[in-house]
Design an enzyme around this catalytic site. Structure first.
Site, short mmCIF file in Angstrom:
data_model
loop_
_atom_site.label_atom_id
_atom_site.label_comp_id
_atom_site.label_asym_id
_atom_site.label_seq_id
_atom_site.Cartn_x
_atom_site.Cartn_y
_atom_site.Cartn_z
N LYS A 144 0.72 -1.11 0.29
CA LYS A 144 -0.20 -0.18 0.06
C LYS A 144 0.85 1.45 -0.53
CE LYS A 144 -4.64 0.57 0.14
NZ LYS A 144 -5.85 -0.12 -0.19
N ASP A 149 -6.60 4.59 -5.32
CA ASP A 149 -7.61 4.14 -4.24
C ASP A 149 -7.33 5.64 -3.77
OD1 ASP A 149 -7.52 4.11 -1.37
OD2 ASP A 149 -7.08 2.27 -1.59
P1 NAD Z 1 -12.98 7.56 -3.54
O1 NAD Z 1 -12.48 8.77 -1.86
O2 NAD Z 1 -14.12 7.48 -3.90
O3 NAD Z 1 -15.28 7.28 -2.07
C1 NAD Z 1 -15.06 7.77 -1.14
C2 NAD Z 1 -16.38 8.24 -0.17
O4 NAD Z 1 -16.26 8.27 1.36
C3 NAD Z 1 -17.31 9.41 -0.48
O5 NAD Z 1 -18.21 9.77 -1.06
C4 NAD Z 1 -16.60 10.64 0.38
O6 NAD Z 1 -17.84 11.69 0.48
C5 NAD Z 1 -17.00 9.69 1.90
N1 NAD Z 1 -16.76 9.54 2.76
C6 NAD Z 1 -15.40 10.14 3.62
N2 NAD Z 1 -14.86 11.09 4.62
C7 NAD Z 1 -16.23 10.27 5.27
C8 NAD Z 1 -16.90 10.03 6.55
N3 NAD Z 1 -15.91 11.26 7.71
N4 NAD Z 1 -17.90 9.96 7.05
C9 NAD Z 1 -18.67 9.49 5.40
N5 NAD Z 1 -18.48 9.67 4.52
C10 NAD Z 1 -17.85 9.58 4.15
O7 NAD Z 1 -13.07 6.15 -2.22
P2 NAD Z 1 -13.63 4.71 -2.61
O8 NAD Z 1 -12.77 4.20 -3.82
O9 NAD Z 1 -15.30 4.67 -3.10
O10 NAD Z 1 -12.88 3.57 -1.28
C11 NAD Z 1 -14.14 3.37 -0.29
C12 NAD Z 1 -13.59 2.72 0.06
O11 NAD Z 1 -13.73 1.34 -0.07
C13 NAD Z 1 -11.84 2.77 1.44
O12 NAD Z 1 -12.02 2.61 2.72
C14 NAD Z 1 -10.91 2.34 0.20
O13 NAD Z 1 -9.66 1.38 0.86
C15 NAD Z 1 -11.90 1.04 0.08
N6 NAD Z 1 -10.97 0.25 -1.30
C16 NAD Z 1 -12.09 1.17 -2.30
C17 NAD Z 1 -11.01 0.02 -3.66
C18 NAD Z 1 -10.96 0.49 -4.65
O14 NAD Z 1 -10.90 -0.21 -6.23
N7 NAD Z 1 -11.59 1.64 -5.44
C19 NAD Z 1 -10.46 -1.11 -3.78
C20 NAD Z 1 -11.24 -2.30 -2.23
C21 NAD Z 1 -11.03 -0.56 -1.09
#
Ligand code: NAD
Length: 428
Positions: free
Chosen positions: A107, A147
């Site tokens: 990571k 990410d």
């Molecule tokens: P992103 O940045 O596209 O979206 C994050 C979302 O969370 C946004 O809507 C943001 O407004 C919201 N958010 C942030 N802080 C917040 C809070 N305190 N309260 C409520 N909402 C909040 O990110 P993503 O790619 O959708 O990833 C989301 C999660 O999934 C993360 O934990 C990431 O590590 C995990 N993840 C993502 C992927 C991927 O392929 N994108 C893969 C595996 C895991």
């Protein structure tokens, strides 16, 4: 991006210790697996648009590569910490192992806030990150990906810098590239869809029709948007979404009891997954406090925003009706909250299983890059469904047979596979 007083790495280690006991791992194996193999922390000087110099801090942590090159995303976040990156790299090792793809865990991150950076400044951070790591990452050693707050454009800048340094084309260096530049069709949907493939299987096992269920989701970024879309296609209804407001950057829950429309909500969402709450109100959404998503009278909860969201303090607010939690985010539930969820017999689909669709598709992207032949989207998604479903079935079968909590069953499979690889290589 850890909350004050919460250390995600300690949480990842506590989860590991529990499974190490279950598997009766020897001391050397525990020592090896509860810590990353390698860590890089470095500075990235950038000339800003106003002519001043600013120094950013970057990280890459390689937790374990016994089963293949390290794999894992790079986050841009103002509250990024080395311990968050350590925890996430460890979870990546387990994630790749649970879906049985030949990759290890890594990571990366940069402490920065892309909201306040121009595209040129972000490009310089990406190129600087690669310059600092050019000798330590590569298609056969460590393969980054997007990410939180990074995207395909960031990946392409990074790839371009790496290829300049090494003087050749290396499309397998990085995944999440734009389609047409070595990216895979289906990657954008993969994580959210993967969450719903596992949710679909869980509901099947519980003899519940998706069309009879209602869900509440935290997050409206990449993972949540596609999870909501596929869940809707299965007939499910989302009544609440929680995320940041674009204007004050605080979290709110947006509720619509007759069903959230992902497409119309998307029209008032920025590229960081933030919603404009004034426009949401005009569209008929009730604006509730950030934590309200957790307390809704629903069958399914999908935390898909960030870590440390379901804790000892709020777990008892989960409504009696909730039957399944599908963790789209990494590390949303603390071990203390897990105890309550397990005691209530809520079906938990743990993060590193539920959200493994992203890395699985990244692996498909690498395979396609190596062949220099790219599959149609349907083919990618059907292969993804097969992989996610078989991983889910293996974990749920073990959980049933050994009467284990789903997270523990997933850990037993993953840690068992990685420990065996380390043993076979003669590392422990
Ligand atoms: P992103 O940045 O596209 O979206 C994050 C979302 O969370 C946004 O809507 C943001 O407004 C919201 N958010 C942030 N802080 C917040 C809070 N305190 N309260 C409520 N909402 C909040 O990110 P993503 O790619 O959708 O990833 C989301 C999660 O999934 C993360 O934990 C990431 O590590 C995990 N993840 C993502 C992927 C991927 O392929 N994108 C893969 C595996 C895991």
């Amino acid at each position: 991006m850890a909350k004050e007083g919460f250390n995600p790495f300690q949480m990842a280690q506590a989860q590991f210790d529990k499974v190490a006991d279950l598997l009766e791992l020897d001391e050397a194996t525990r020592d090896l697996l509860r810590n990353p193999m390698r860590e890089y922390a470095f500075t990235i000087p950038v000339r800003m648009d106003d002519g001043t110099m600013k120094v950013f801090r970057g990280f890459r942590v390689q937790h374990n590569d016994s089963r293949g090159p390290c794999k894992g995303g790079i986050r841009f976040h103002p509250q990024e910490t080395i311990d968050t990156v350590r925890a996430l790299s460890m979870w990546m090792t387990w994630k790749c192992a649970v879906v049985d793809i030949p990759l290890g865990g890594g990571k990366g991150g940069v402490i920065c806030d892309p909201h306040n950076l121009s595209a040129r400044e972000q490009e310089q951070i990406c190129r600087g990150w690669v310059r600092q790591l050019a000798k330590n990452i590569g298609p056969l050693s460590d393969v980054p990906a997007p990410d939180v707050m990074t995207n395909a454009q960031h990946m392409l800048w990074m790839l371009d810098e790496y290829e300049h340094i090494h003087g050749n084309k290396y499309p397998g260096l990085i995944t999440g590239k734009p389609v047409g530049m070595g990216g895979s069709l289906g990657r954008t949907e993969a994580t959210g869809y993967g969450v719903v493939y596992t949710l679909r299987e869980a509901l099947k096992q519980m003899n519940i029709k998706a069309a009879d269920t209602v869900a509440s989701v935290q997050g409206f970024g990449n993972v949540a948007q596609y999870a909501i879309r596929l869940y809707n296609q299965l007939g499910g209804k989302v009544i609440c979404v929680a995320c940041w407001d674009q204007n004050d950057q605080k979290s709110y829950s947006f509720r619509k009891l007759d069903g959230v429309n992902a497409d119309s909500l998307l029209s008032i969402t920025d590229r960081f997954g933030g919603i404009d709450k004034n426009k949401a109100r005009e569209m008929g959404y009730e604006i509730l406090p950030g934590e309200a998503w957790l307390e809704q009278d629903v069958d399914i909860l999908i935390p898909a925003a960030l870590e440390h969201q379901i804790t000892e303090e709020n777990v008892n607010k989960i409504a009696p009706r909730v039957k399944v939690i599908a963790e789209g985010a990494n590390g949303p539930t603390t071990p203390e909250a897990d105890k309550v969820i397990a005691a209530r017999n809520i079906f938990m689909i743990p993060d590193f299983l539920a959200n493994a669709g992203g890395v699985t598709c990244s692996y498909f992207e690498q395979v396609q890059c190596n062949m220099n032949y790219y599959w149609e989207k349907d083919e990618v998604l059907s292969k993804l469904d097969t992989k996610m479903t078989s991983a889910f079935l293996a974990v749920s079968e073990l959980a049933r047979k050994k009467k284990l909590y789903m997270r523990d069953a997933a850990y037993v499979i993953s840690v068992g596979r990685v420990a065996q690889a380390c043993k076979d290589r003669g590392w422990v």
